[in-house]
Design an enzyme around this catalytic site. Structure first.
Site: not given
Length: 322
Positions: A123, A147, A151
């Protein structure tokens, strides 16, 4: 050639499965089978000439991963993840799926001893903070959300496992994928699909940011095309850095709404309201959007030419007859 798509029940997983089944070959070999795996049984792909099966797989559970990462798998797409806002609200869920789940898949791919190709969807959330823009292929990772941190860990593992010759990995930092069909998910960027998806179907939607908010976008159609190209890249073309931004384009919300109006008329835009969403700014403030995907572009991956194209693709692919 057997292909496993982990996250095969999601929007991109379903579109990727259908595209590969229609294509019939990958990396110069005939596709003999496709497996769609997800936390709930994925939807089937009707009318496929390529055998497609579905399995339930919880990547947080090593035993569950072992049932789908099997010796006959040649290419693994690792798309499954807990999305941004969910990972921010529930740290343990994000760690379990996004970090440990990724490690579980890599460990089982390693155990095969066949060095399978593994395509990891990362991402643009791995970038941010005080790192100077523009973000290039060689900008240091500095995520500002859980998040993004999870990632980033996945990216480092994919590169290290590839360096060791355990897998043939490659990772792509996805732009915000818009317009996503179906129901809203818990991604912080979800409104960037809903403010087009819902009005184009005659329903209201809320935009929680100002019209001059800009972001980095890609259509689902181009994302799938790039994931297929990414799987076909030879290892020597990737070099030592196996993860990179996927090409996208930066537009403001106003430019995107104007694009929708150019394609679909003025009616849909009148269905958009403008109210702030509590807590969203805490996530959005960490995002930075000056992203240069030079390496991926040099390898043949592409962005959309315009957001008008994103609107047309949605109407053609997801709202037939619209």
């Amino acid at each position: 050639m057997n292909i496993l798509i982990i996250g095969g029940g999601g929007v991109i997983g379903q579109k990727l499965g259908r595209a590969l089944a229609a294509r019939g070959e990958l990396r110069g070999k005939v596709i003999s089978g496709i497996t769609l795996a997800d936390i709930v049984d994925p939807a089937r792909i009707p009318g496929s000439a390529v055998p497609v099966k579905t399995v339930v797989c919880n990547i947080a559970d090593p035993a569950s991963v072992a049932k789908c990462v099997t010796a006959d798998v040649d290419v693994i797409y690792l798309l499954a993840a807990v999305v941004s806002a969910h990972a921010e609200e529930d740290l343990d869920a994000g760690l379990s799926i996004n970090m440990m789940g990724t490690l579980n898949v890599l460990q089982h791919a390693r155990a095969l001893g066949t060095r399978p190709v593994l395509v990891f969807t990362s991402s643009i959330a791995v970038n941010g903070g005080e790192v100077p823009q523009p973000f290039t292929d060689y900008t240091g990772l500095n995520p500002q959300t859980s998040y993004g941190a999870q990632k980033a860990i996945g990216e480092l593992l994919v590169t290290d496992f590839s360096r060791r010759g355990l897998i043939d990995g490659r990772g792509f930092r996805l732009p915000t994928i818009s317009i996503r069909p179906g129901k809203p998910n818990r991604a912080a960027s979800g409104f960037m699909s809903s403010i087009f998806r819902e009005p184009l179907q005659g329903r209201t939607a809320n935009c929680p940011v100002s019209s001059d908010f800009n972001h980095y976008y890609l259509s689902p159609r181009k994302c799938v095309e790039n994931l297929i190209k990414g799987a076909e890249l030879p290892a020597e073309a990737l070099g030592l850095n196996r993860c990179m931004p996927m090409p996208g384009r930066v537009w403001t919300i106003r430019q995107m709404i104007d694009a929708m109006t150019a394609v679909a008329g003025s009616g849909p835009a009148r269905l958009i309201s403008w109210e702030k969403q509590p807590g969203l700014d805490l996530i959005l403030d960490g995002w930075r959007m000056d992203i240069r995907a030079d390496k991926a572009e040099s390898l043949g991956l592409e962005a959309d030419a315009s957001f008008e194209d994103n609107i047309r693709y949605f109407l053609e692919d997801d709202l037939p007859g619209a």
